[in-house]
Design an enzyme around this catalytic site. Structure first.
Site, PDB file in Angstrom:
ATOM      1  N   HIS A 133      44.270 100.097  76.684  1.00  0.00           N
ATOM      2  CA  HIS A 133      43.055 100.996  77.270  1.00  0.00           C
ATOM      3  C   HIS A 133      44.277 101.836  78.509  1.00  0.00           C
ATOM      4  O   HIS A 133      43.849 103.469  78.309  1.00  0.00           O
ATOM      5  CB  HIS A 133      42.161 100.462  77.010  1.00  0.00           C
ATOM      6  N   GLU A 134      44.034 100.975  79.518  1.00  0.00           N
ATOM      7  CA  GLU A 134      44.976 101.486  80.053  1.00  0.00           C
ATOM      8  C   GLU A 134      46.155 102.013  80.179  1.00  0.00           C
ATOM      9  O   GLU A 134      46.626 103.024  80.400  1.00  0.00           O
ATOM     10  CB  GLU A 134      44.674 100.400  81.215  1.00  0.00           C
ATOM     11  N   HIS A 137      46.101 105.017  78.849  1.00  0.00           N
ATOM     12  CA  HIS A 137      46.223 106.428  79.637  1.00  0.00           C
ATOM     13  C   HIS A 137      47.226 107.043  81.007  1.00  0.00           C
ATOM     14  O   HIS A 137      47.523 107.743  81.021  1.00  0.00           O
ATOM     15  CB  HIS A 137      44.612 105.964  80.546  1.00  0.00           C
ATOM     16  N   ASP A 211      35.151 107.590  80.684  1.00  0.00           N
ATOM     17  CA  ASP A 211      36.025 108.843  80.283  1.00  0.00           C
ATOM     18  C   ASP A 211      35.177 110.051  79.882  1.00  0.00           C
ATOM     19  O   ASP A 211      35.717 110.862  80.031  1.00  0.00           O
ATOM     20  CB  ASP A 211      37.435 107.920  79.589  1.00  0.00           C
TER      21      ASP A 211
HETATM   22 ZN    ZN Z   1      39.596 104.425  80.135  1.00  0.00          ZN
END
Ligand code: ZN
Length: 357
Positions: A133-134, A137, A211
């Site tokens: 997930h990170e 980004h 988000d």
């Molecule tokens: Zn996020």
């Protein structure tokens, strides 16, 4: 003010955090002559404030107040004093004679995002999911023009977040371009898209809720407030304006027609959908980078912006042997404490709430 004619040389000064709820009678001409707005300090101001507070603590030669100032947009003077104080405490706890950049960095993270929660129990699967997930980004941020450079990516839980990617603006942002807002929305979707690409449609988690909230707010503001939508034009659509009185909303005015409201919704959807697709395209093209970065995060937990760039070129980060920063922590899993929610300065950090359960 009335009644002061005979007392020449008296200056009356008053301060408030809520100028919106002052009695208008107070603000009539002849009462308070000057109104001075004191915003939070800008980059130069923060640097100077930091220098003042840093005088009181012994500093290592590597300390650069400007770098700290850059990473603390939205901080008030009191926040900065708190940051220096936290850094001094950390240095003492680590048995150092001087405060180094690493204490200041850690103190900044602590003030901004809450204390690290290394004791929090995260399953391997959750860690992997957070890393992708990170990583999502970060990879979108690296491959899109107009967004802020990455300062740090981490999968160590802090406050309410399971991990985060911090981006640092080069200077204080006074206004935003269309390009930058769109890029930020794409970056916001990087996490969700990465989860979907790696783990499949059914495994996507609730981790992206903040988000999604951030992206939707930005898209809505583009259309209704900033006049950045070609479809709806440079018009302010004052939907649900609320009259605030002493913190309670007392009235609501609806001044968009039902037909316009539908067009606004459609335009917001279009912006979001475009950005989601762009994030999807970038991560599909850069799948190898995403995997490399996620594995890097799983191994090192925290990577700086420079380390991420190097890692993607195949150069692993150099780590000095790990020093235990907070030795008083008890061993073994403990009950995660509910941290005090902090509202971080807008737009810089993308904290992930824990999946609700
Ligand atoms: Zn996020």
């Amino acid at each position: 003010m009335d009644g002061f004619e005979t007392n020449e040389g008296v200056i009356l000064i008053a301060a408030t955090n809520r100028p919106d709820v002052l009695d208008p009678a107070l603000l009539r001409p002849g009462r308070f002559d000057r109104e001075i707005v004191v915003p939070n300090p800008d980059l130069a101001g923060r640097e100077k404030i930091l220098r003042v507070h840093m005088r009181k603590v012994p500093l290592a030669s590597d300390v650069d107040p400007r770098v700290i100032a850059r990473g603390t947009p939205g901080f008030s003077g009191a926040d900065l004093a708190n940051l220096v104080n936290e850094a001094a405490l950390l240095a003492a706890r680590r048995g150092k004679r001087v405060v180094t950049m690493s204490e200041l960095e850690d103190a900044k993270d602590k003030v901004m995002m809450g204390a690290e929660r290394r004791s929090m129990v995260m399953s391997e699967e959750e860690k992997r999911l957070t890393a992708y997930h990170e990583g999502g980004h970060a990879i979108v941020a690296i491959n899109i023009e107009g967004t802020d450079p990455i300062h740090k990516a981490t999968i160590i839980p802090r406050g309410h977040a399971l991990g985060m990617v911090m981006r640092l603006p080069e200077r204080d942002q006074l206004s935003l371009s269309r390009k930058k807002i769109l890029a930020d929305i794409c970056v916001a979707f990087g996490g969700r898209v990465a989860e979907e690409l790696i783990f499949g449609h059914d495994q996507v988690t609730t981790g992206a809720s903040s988000d999604i909230q951030k992206a939707t707010r930005m898209a809505r503001a583009m259309v209704t407030r900033f006049g950045l939508s070609d479809e709806l034009g440079p018009i302010e659509y004052g939907e649900n304006q609320e009259e605030v009185f002493l913190g309670h909303s007392v009235s609501r005015t609806q001044n968009v027609s039902e037909a316009t409201a539908q067009r606004i919704d459609a335009e917001i959807y279009r912006i979001i959908d475009d950005c989601y697709r762009r994030a999807h395209q970038i991560l599909t093209d850069r799948m190898d980078d995403l995997k490399a970065l996620a594995n890097g995060l799983l191994e090192y937990e925290t990577l700086s912006g420079d380390e991420i760039v190097a890692l993607l070129k195949g150069i692993p980060p150099v780590r000095t042997p790990y020093e235990e920063p907070e030795p008083q922590r008890g061993p073994g899993p403990s009950v995660p404490q509910a941290g005090v929610p902090r509202s971080g300065p807008g737009g810089i950090i993308a904290p992930e709430p824990q999946p609700g359960r």
